[in-house]
Design an enzyme around this catalytic site. Structure first.
Site, PDB file in Angstrom:
ATOM      1  CE  LYS A 267      18.970  -1.150 -30.840  1.00  0.00           C
ATOM      2  NZ  LYS A 267      19.256   0.211 -30.365  1.00  0.00           N
ATOM      3  CD  GLU A 303      21.846   8.141 -32.226  1.00  0.00           C
ATOM      4  OE1 GLU A 303      21.428   7.295 -31.435  1.00  0.00           O
ATOM      5  OE2 GLU A 303      21.854   7.971 -33.468  1.00  0.00           O
TER       6      GLU A 303
END
Length: 421
Positions: A267, A303
């Site tokens: 992330k 995604e």
């Protein structure tokens, strides 16, 4: 003079707003899932400047920075604030609303973190040659706190998972990271310090944003010499403007979010800047967001910009497997576990765009969106719709169970929630 809620830890000898001191060597952490801060008198906060210290609900006051504030203990009931912040809880949306406190902790490149402290929320000062500004050496996390129906207890959802994911990302980005215990304790203290900003039951959640940044000055390409760990919070409602109504996605086959061997699986901040171009184009055309394909074959689902994707076919749930280019979402992981406890077959594998177009049901998962049904997908000009403008049967069931766990409406047999009482 500012009025504030009771802080989770205030040393009466301090003239600032510190948190409980801890380090990698001295920190003590209880494994209990319940956390009760020590009780103190209400406090008054005084800033060193004479100007007003209030923060607008829409704009961060540029005059507020990472300065220390004076904590003066008081037994006067006149200093107590209302149980909840005075905002329109029915229309909070998903955007930044400056709250009272943030948590700050610094570290050198050797990984020795200083003791963290709570400070008034505001701007921070960094060198223009900071590693995060020049070379993108930064990570962030996202988790939520919910107010239970009793109005007093607050629940965190799986904070240890966020801590572990940050540590994994830090290793990839050549950064030191807080221990799991340091991370979780800091989250607890930050949430409790901003307790009045946790929405009433059913009105939303308190979004918690931990940041780890290379703030030390560096000119040549190298890891920064100093790092800063910050946590700030904001009350939020639904992420998409559609609320829990189905969203409309467009499949992107030219722009790509991540590449094999890159940083798509952690992330890091740069992953999100990379999707802004395609997302902006999609939103200008009326789509809610973009669904990305793999960059090699351009046929396997990866995604959405900020959430994972699931498809349902004949009651079998499938989602792209985690293989380095897809973020291992904590909500994704939780939904998989919930689905299996509900008797569903769940497959983590390569999922093709053709399977997506033939699915019975499609939904997204993420901390911000929780579970969001997909109403339509457009691929190369072909639009495929799902359902009747509402949740599909499977996604509705999973959404209900997961949110009930997060808000404490059902017994937590998974041991996922942390109770801040």
């Amino acid at each position: 003079m500012e009025r504030a809620a009771i802080l989770p830890s205030v040393n009466q000898n301090y003239l600032l707003c510190p948190s409980r001191a801890f380090s990698t060597r001295r920190h003590s952490f209880s494994s209990t899932r319940n956390f009760s801060p020590p009780s103190f008198s209400s406090i008054k906060l005084q800033h060193s400047s004479s100007s007003s210290s209030s923060v607008s609900s829409n704009v961060i006051n540029g005059g507020i920075s990472l300065t220390r504030c004076n904590a003066v203990l008081s037994n006067s009931s006149s200093t107590e604030v209302s149980e909840l912040a005075d905002i329109d809880w029915d229309n909070i949306g998903f955007g930044l609303k400056p709250t009272d406190y943030m948590y700050v902790m610094k570290c050198n490149i050797d990984g020795d973190f200083s003791k963290g402290e709570l400070q008034r929320f505001g701007n921070i000062e960094v060198s223009p040659s900071a590693g995060v500004l020049n070379y993108g050496q930064g990570l962030f996390e996202g988790l939520k706190a919910y107010r239970k129906e009793d109005g007093n207890n607050i629940l965190l959802f799986r904070p240890e998972e966020n801590a572990n994911r940050m540590r994994n990302g830090a290793e990839r980005m050549c950064m030191p990271a807080p221990t799991v215990e340091q991370f979780v304790e800091a989250v607890k203290e930050t949430v409790l310090a901003n307790k009045r900003w946790v929405p009433p039951p059913g009105k939303g959640s308190l979004y918690v944003r931990p940041l780890l940044m290379g703030t030390g000055a560096v000119l040549g390409l190298a890891p920064a010499p100093e790092y800063t760990f910050i946590i700030y919070v904001s009350p939020v409602g639904n992420y998409f403007k559609e609320g829990v109504a189905p969203i409309n996605l467009i499949v992107e086959n030219e722009f790509h979010r991540a590449t094999p061997g890159g940083t798509g699986g952690v992330k890091t901040i740069g992953n999100y800047a990379a999707v802004l171009k395609a997302q902006s184009i999609a939103k200008a055309k009326g789509y809610s967001d973009v669904l990305y394909l793999d960059c090699v074959y351009k046929r396997f689902l990866e995604e959405v910009s900020s959430c994972n994707i699931f498809i349902v076919k004949d009651n079998v749930i499938s989602t792209p497997e985690i293989k380095g280019t897809i973020l291992p979402g904590i909500t994704r992981k939780s939904i998989i576990d919930v689905a299996r406890t509900q008797g569903f077959q769940v497959e983590e594998r390569n999922v093709t765009v053709d399977e997506l177009l033939e699915a019975d049901e499609v939904f997204c998962t993420g901390t911000a969106v929780v579970v969001s049904p997909v109403g339509s997908v457009t691929y190369k000009g072909k639009r495929v719709s799902y359902g009747e403008g509402t949740f599909g049967t499977v996604s509705k069931q999973l959404y209900t169970v997961l949110t009930s766990l997060q808000m404490g409406l059902i017994e937590d047999n998974m041991n996922w929630t942390v109770n801040l009482s």
